[in-house]
Design an enzyme around this catalytic site. Structure first.
Site, PDB file in Angstrom:
ATOM      1  N   CYS A  97     -61.926 -38.098 -85.618  1.00 46.04           N
ATOM      2  CA  CYS A  97     -61.553 -37.284 -86.793  1.00 46.04           C
ATOM      3  C   CYS A  97     -62.499 -37.528 -87.957  1.00 46.04           C
ATOM      4  O   CYS A  97     -62.891 -36.590 -88.649  1.00 46.04           O
ATOM      5  CB  CYS A  97     -60.128 -37.597 -87.219  1.00 46.04           C
ATOM      6  SG  CYS A  97     -59.826 -39.342 -87.507  1.00 46.04           S
ATOM      7  N   HIS A 125     -55.718 -40.745 -90.351  1.00 45.01           N
ATOM      8  CA  HIS A 125     -56.456 -39.547 -89.978  1.00 45.01           C
ATOM      9  C   HIS A 125     -57.374 -39.139 -91.137  1.00 45.01           C
ATOM     10  O   HIS A 125     -57.019 -39.334 -92.291  1.00 45.01           O
ATOM     11  CB  HIS A 125     -55.423 -38.456 -89.686  1.00 45.01           C
ATOM     12  CG  HIS A 125     -55.949 -37.274 -88.955  1.00 45.01           C
ATOM     13  ND1 HIS A 125     -56.919 -37.335 -87.974  1.00 45.01           N
ATOM     14  CD2 HIS A 125     -55.630 -35.960 -89.058  1.00 45.01           C
ATOM     15  CE1 HIS A 125     -57.153 -36.117 -87.513  1.00 45.01           C
ATOM     16  NE2 HIS A 125     -56.393 -35.266 -88.161  1.00 45.01           N
ATOM     17  N   GLN A 159     -61.192 -31.938 -81.956  1.00 37.94           N
ATOM     18  CA  GLN A 159     -61.787 -33.227 -81.592  1.00 37.94           C
ATOM     19  C   GLN A 159     -61.353 -33.713 -80.216  1.00 37.94           C
ATOM     20  O   GLN A 159     -61.912 -34.699 -79.719  1.00 37.94           O
ATOM     21  CB  GLN A 159     -61.421 -34.267 -82.643  1.00 37.94           C
ATOM     22  CG  GLN A 159     -59.945 -34.642 -82.626  1.00 37.94           C
ATOM     23  CD  GLN A 159     -59.552 -35.545 -83.780  1.00 37.94           C
ATOM     24  OE1 GLN A 159     -59.316 -35.096 -84.889  1.00 37.94           O
ATOM     25  NE2 GLN A 159     -59.476 -36.824 -83.501  1.00 37.94           N
TER      26      GLN A 159
END
Ligand code: NAG
Ligand code: NAG
Length: 466
Positions: free
Chosen positions: A263, A410, A257
Site C-alpha cells: 500500500c 494502511h 495492490q
C-alpha cells in the site's frame, strides 16, 4: 502505513503421550507483520548522538551493507520538537519516521537510518540507542557516504512480543453478520460483502490492509491548530476535489495492490502521479511502478511494508521512480529487475505535513492539499473498513471480539474534502488501492477533524520535478 509481510515459522509443541513417548508436532503458522519489527519512540531518539561517517565519495548506488573506513565523526543533538544541532552549533532539523528510524537534515546533508533491532516480528529487541548502517548524501544528491550512529546515553533495550496469527493461511470469508450490523445500526456509511475478496487468505487480507499495526504505546495526537492556521483555513473553499478542478481531474486511475503489503508503494506512486499531472497541467499523465519500489528500494521492506515518507519522499529524491512498464506489478518480493534504460522522475523536496512527524493536523492538511496537491496519509484499518461500500466512514466498533490482529496500518492518498449537506458531517475524500470496484469507485470518504483512525497524524507532501 505501512505494511507487512508473511513468514512461515514452525511452532514446536511437545506432547507427552503414552508414558514415555514424546512427539514433536510441527504446526505451520503464518506471521503477518508490518515494516521493520523495531519499535523506537521519540524519547528514545531525542538526545545527543555520535555519527561515524565514511568518505563522501559515493553515488546513489552506494551500498552501506558494510560501513567502510570512517573519516568523519559528527555529534548531533536532537532536541524538541525538531531541532538538530551539530558540535559547532549549526542548526538543522530532524524527524522520526514513525517508530522505525530517523532522518536528520543539517549542513546541506541528509542522514537516514533505521533503528537497530534483533529478532523478528514475534519477538524483537529494539536497541534504540544505535542504528543500522544508514545513508547520507548532500542536498544535491551527489556525494554519498555511509554512517552508523550511537546515542551518547544508553537506552534500555525494549523487548516487544507479538502473538502468532494461527489462521493466516485459511481462506478469507466476508463477515456477513458484521455487514448487517453496520447497515442496521448507523446511517453514516454502508457496508457490503465483497465476494472477490474470498480469493485471498486471511493473511493476504491483512497485507492488503497494511499489515499488523506496530504496537505503539502512544501515537502523537494531532498538533493543536494555531490561530494563524485557522485563519488561513477559513480562506479555503468549503469543499475541494482534485478529481474535479474546473472539470479537470489530476488524480491517476485507481489500482489494486493484490495480496502484497505494498500500500505504501501504491500511495507513494499515486502521490507522485497526481503531482506530475498538476505540475504539467495534465500534459504528463504518468503511471509509476510500485514494483520497482517493492523489489528495489532498501528504504522499504517489499511486500512487508514501508512508509510513504521514505518512498514518495526520500526514494523519489535519491533514486527516482520509473514508469509502470519499466517494472510491471507482480505483487511479490521478486528480484529487482527494473529496466535501467528507463527515464526517472524525481522530487526536490518532501516533508511531513507540519514539518516533522507529530506536527500534523486537519488545518495543515487542508492547506497542503489545496495549495500543493494530494497528500499521502497513514491510518488504522479496522475490520469493518474492509466491507465499506459508500458514505462517510468512521470506525463502528461493531466487531467487538478482541483480535490482536484487527488493527492494521494502511497508506492511502487524500485527494479532497467536503461536508455532507444534510448532516454537516465533514469528510476527507481518499484514494485507496483495492481496485475501482471497491467503495466509491475505488475511493472512500472518512470523518474529518477528529483524527479518525489516526488519519490526521502523519501526512506527507512532496514537490515533484516535472
Ligand atoms: C562529490 O561528487 C563529485 C561528482 O561526482 C566529485 O567530483 C567530487 O570529488 C565529490 N566530492 C567528494 C568530497 O568526494
Ligand atoms: C465537476 O464539478 C462541476 C461543478 O461542481 C460539475 O458541474 C461537474 O459535473 C463536475 N464534473 C464531473 C466530471 O464530475
Amino acid at each position: 502505513t505501512a505494511v507487512l509481510h508473511c513468514q512461515n515459522v514452525f511452532l514446536k509443541i511437545s506432547f507427552s503421550f503414552l508414558k514415555q513417548k514424546v512427539f514433536l508436532l510441527l504446526v505451520c503458522v503464518t506471521v503477518v507483520w508490518s515494516d521493520t519489527p523495531g519499535n523506537c519512540l521519540y524519547e528514545d531518539i531525542r538526545g545527543t548522538w555520535t555519527f561515524q561517517e565514511t568518505e563522501r565519495s559515493g553515488d546513489s548506488s552506494l551500498s552501506c551493507d558494510e560501513l567502510g573506513p570512517v573519516v568523519h565523526t559528527k555529534t548531533f543533538t536532537l532536541s524538541f520538537p525538531d531541532t538538530a544541532t551539530d558540535e559547532l552549533g549549526n542548526e538543522g532539523t530532524w524527524t522520526l519516521i514513525y517508530n522505525q528510524g530517523f532522518e536528520i537534515n543539517i549542513n546541506e546533508r541528509s542522514y537516514f537510518a533505521f533503528s537497530y533491532y534483533e529478532g523478528d516480528w514475534l519477538e524483537v529487541t529494539s536497541y534504540c540507542d544505535r542504528t543500522f548502517n544508514g545513508w547520507s548524501r548532500d542536498k544535491t544528491v551527489r556525494n554519498w557516504s555511509c554512517f552508523s550512529a550511537q546515542k551518547n546515553t544508553k537506552v534500555a533495550p525494549r523487548v516487544t512480543r507479538r502473538p502468532v496469527q494461527r489462521n493466516a493461511d485459511a481462506p478469507y470469508k466476508n463477515d456477513r453478520d458484521l455487514v448487517r450490523k453496520i447497515n442496521d445500526r448507523q446511517t453514516s456509511w454502508t457496508a457490503r460483502v465483497y465476494p472477490e475478496d474470498e480469493k485471498y487468505t486471511v493473511g493476504e487480507m491483512y497485507q492488503r490492509a497494511g499489515g499488523l499495526a506496530s504496537t505503539l504505546p502512544t501515537r502523537p495526537s494531532p498538533a493543536p491548530a494555531t490561530p494563524e492556521q485557522r485563519a488561513r483555513v477559513s480562506l479555503l473553499p468549503k469543499s475541494f476535489d482534485w478529481r474535479n478542478v474546473s472539470g479537470e481531474s489530476y488524480v491517476s486511475p485507481v489500482r489494486d495492490q493484490g495480496g502484497c503489503g505494498s500500500c505504501y508503494a501504491f500511495a507513494s506512486m499515486a502521490n507522485l502521479e497526481a503531482q506530475v499531472r498538476i505540475a504539467t497541467r495534465n500534459q504528463r499523465q504518468d503511471v509509476f511502478s510500485p514494483q520497482d519500489v517493492v523489489s528495489c528500494s532498501v528504504l522499504a521492506q517489499g511486500c512487508m511494508g514501508g512508509f510513504d515518507y521514505l518512498i514518495a519522499g526520500r526514494y523519489a529524491m535519491d533514486q527516482g521512480v520509473v514508469a509502470e512498464e519499466c517494472n510491471p506489478y507482480d505483487g511479490s518480493d521478486s528480484q529487482c529487475d527494473t529496466d535501467t534504460a528507463c527515464a526517472k522522475t524525481y522530487v526536490s523536496e518532501y516533508v511531513h505535513v507540519g514539518g516533522y512527524y507529530g506536527a500534523c493536523n486537519e488545518e495543515l492538511m487542508l492547506q497542503a492539499l489545496v495549495e500543493t496537491g494530494p497528500i499521502s496519509v497513514s491510518f488504522e484499518v479496522y475490520d469493518d473498513f474492509r466491507n465499506y461500500n459508500g458514505g462517510i466512514y468512521h470506525h463502528t466498533g461493531l466487531k467487538n471480539d478482541f483480535n490482536p490482529f484487527e488493527i492494521t496500518n494502511h497508506v492511502v492518498l487524500v485527494v479532497g474534502y467536503g461536508a455532507d449537506e444534510a448532516t454537516g458531517e465533514k469528510y476527507w475524500i481518499v484514494k485507496n488501492s483495492w481496485g475501482a470496484n471497491w467503495g466509491e469507485d475505488g475511493f472512500f470518504r472518512i470523518r474529518r477533524g477528529t483524527d479518525e483512525c489516526s488519519l490526521e497524524s502523519m501526512a506527507v507532501q512532496v514537490t515533484i520535478i516535472p
